[in-house]
Write a protein that holds these residues in place. Structure first.
Motif, mmCIF file in Angstrom:
data_model
loop_
_atom_site.group_PDB
_atom_site.id
_atom_site.type_symbol
_atom_site.label_atom_id
_atom_site.label_comp_id
_atom_site.label_asym_id
_atom_site.label_seq_id
_atom_site.Cartn_x
_atom_site.Cartn_y
_atom_site.Cartn_z
ATOM 1 N N ARG A 115 71.761 50.842 -86.981
ATOM 2 C CA ARG A 115 72.919 51.282 -87.753
ATOM 3 C C ARG A 115 72.765 50.807 -89.186
ATOM 4 N N ARG A 116 73.303 51.551 -90.127
ATOM 5 C CA ARG A 116 73.150 51.210 -91.549
ATOM 6 C C ARG A 116 73.611 49.787 -91.831
ATOM 7 N N TRP A 117 74.732 49.402 -91.245
ATOM 8 C CA TRP A 117 75.275 48.076 -91.500
ATOM 9 C C TRP A 117 74.416 46.989 -90.869
ATOM 10 N N GLU A 118 73.599 47.323 -89.888
ATOM 11 C CA GLU A 118 72.681 46.344 -89.319
ATOM 12 C C GLU A 118 71.427 46.186 -90.173
ATOM 13 N N SER A 119 71.047 47.228 -90.878
ATOM 14 C CA SER A 119 69.791 47.192 -91.616
ATOM 15 C C SER A 119 69.840 46.221 -92.795
ATOM 16 N N THR A 120 71.024 45.969 -93.325
ATOM 17 C CA THR A 120 71.133 45.036 -94.444
ATOM 18 C C THR A 120 71.440 43.619 -93.975
ATOM 19 N N GLN A 121 72.076 43.486 -92.819
ATOM 20 C CA GLN A 121 72.361 42.170 -92.248
ATOM 21 C C GLN A 121 72.023 42.222 -90.767
ATOM 22 N N VAL A 122 70.842 41.754 -90.421
ATOM 23 C CA VAL A 122 70.412 41.848 -89.027
ATOM 24 C C VAL A 122 70.993 40.744 -88.158
ATOM 25 N N THR A 123 71.594 39.754 -88.774
ATOM 26 C CA THR A 123 72.195 38.685 -87.994
ATOM 27 C C THR A 123 73.705 38.721 -88.166
ATOM 28 N N PRO A 124 74.446 38.393 -87.171
ATOM 29 C CA PRO A 124 73.985 38.077 -85.830
ATOM 30 C C PRO A 124 73.587 39.339 -85.079
ATOM 31 N N PRO A 125 72.803 39.179 -84.012
ATOM 32 C CA PRO A 125 72.465 40.371 -83.226
ATOM 33 C C PRO A 125 73.730 41.063 -82.738
ATOM 34 N N LYS A 175 66.574 29.607 -84.408
ATOM 35 C CA LYS A 175 66.676 28.242 -83.883
ATOM 36 C C LYS A 175 67.636 28.185 -82.708
ATOM 37 N N GLN A 176 68.720 28.944 -82.823
ATOM 38 C CA GLN A 176 69.741 28.943 -81.781
ATOM 39 C C GLN A 176 69.304 29.751 -80.559
ATOM 40 N N HIS A 177 68.492 30.794 -80.786
ATOM 41 C CA HIS A 177 68.049 31.680 -79.700
ATOM 42 C C HIS A 177 66.540 31.915 -79.795
ATOM 43 N N PRO A 178 65.721 30.900 -79.519
ATOM 44 C CA PRO A 178 64.270 31.060 -79.671
ATOM 45 C C PRO A 178 63.679 32.121 -78.743
ATOM 46 N N SER A 179 64.385 32.475 -77.699
ATOM 47 C CA SER A 179 63.872 33.493 -76.766
ATOM 48 C C SER A 179 63.752 34.866 -77.431
ATOM 49 N N ARG A 189 70.234 33.064 -92.426
ATOM 50 C CA ARG A 189 70.902 33.411 -91.168
ATOM 51 C C ARG A 189 69.891 33.731 -90.069
ATOM 52 N N ILE A 190 68.809 34.402 -90.424
ATOM 53 C CA ILE A 190 67.777 34.724 -89.431
ATOM 54 C C ILE A 190 67.145 33.443 -88.896
ATOM 55 N N GLU A 191 66.800 32.525 -89.782
ATOM 56 C CA GLU A 191 66.202 31.257 -89.348
ATOM 57 C C GLU A 191 67.161 30.497 -88.434
ATOM 58 N N ALA A 192 68.438 30.456 -88.776
ATOM 59 C CA ALA A 192 69.425 29.775 -87.937
ATOM 60 C C ALA A 192 69.549 30.459 -86.584
#
Length: 144
Positions: A110-120, A69-73, A63-66
């Motif tokens: 947030r705890r829920w962000e730490s395990t799944q950082v994508t999507p922002p 690719k979608q948001h290289p900025s 998911r991070i790689e995708a």
């Protein structure tokens, strides 16, 4: 159990993505799986937990790689003067982190962000499916 190719395929099947990126992955994953299987002496139940955790990490990498690719900025963004709150468990680090994040210029992960950082995170969307997923994971962990 703990076959790197199978684990990667399960992550691909789970996410629908197939690009793990350019960084080395296979050698370390193979060594880690071999070590868990052959050296850890863990019971099957713990090996299954490890397998689930590895699949989750591989899925997140996809998911991070995708996302990149979608948001290289994203790679051009700079975080200046970060503050890291670290300490022993039950020593007040979470409370301090949350207190600091009350400043509008600060933000605590947030705890829920730490395990799944994508999507922002989307500041305009108050519902994020990762919140419910994390709640379910904690409930399952507590039940076990």
């Amino acid at each position: 159990m703990l076959d790197p190719r199978t684990l990667k395929q399960q992550a691909i099947d789970l996410t629908g993505l197939d690009d793990f990126g350019d960084e080395p992955l296979d050698d370390g994953l193979t060594i880690f799986c071999d070590s868990l299987r052959l050296e850890s002496n863990l019971p099957q139940s713990r090996l299954r937990q490890a397998e689930t955790s590895i699949i989750a990490s591989l899925s997140e990498r996809l998911r991070i790689e995708a996302c990149l690719k979608q948001h290289p900025s994203i790679l051009e963004e700079r975080i200046t003067s970060p503050i890291f709150v670290i300490g022993l468990p039950r020593s007040g680090t979470t409370a301090l982190s949350q207190f600091l994040s009350e400043d509008p210029q600060m933000r605590s992960i947030r705890r829920w962000e730490s395990t799944q950082v994508t999507p922002p995170p989307d500041a305009h969307n108050k519902f994020d499916p990762r919140i419910e997923e994390t709640s379910r994971a904690f409930a399952a962990r507590d039940a076990a």
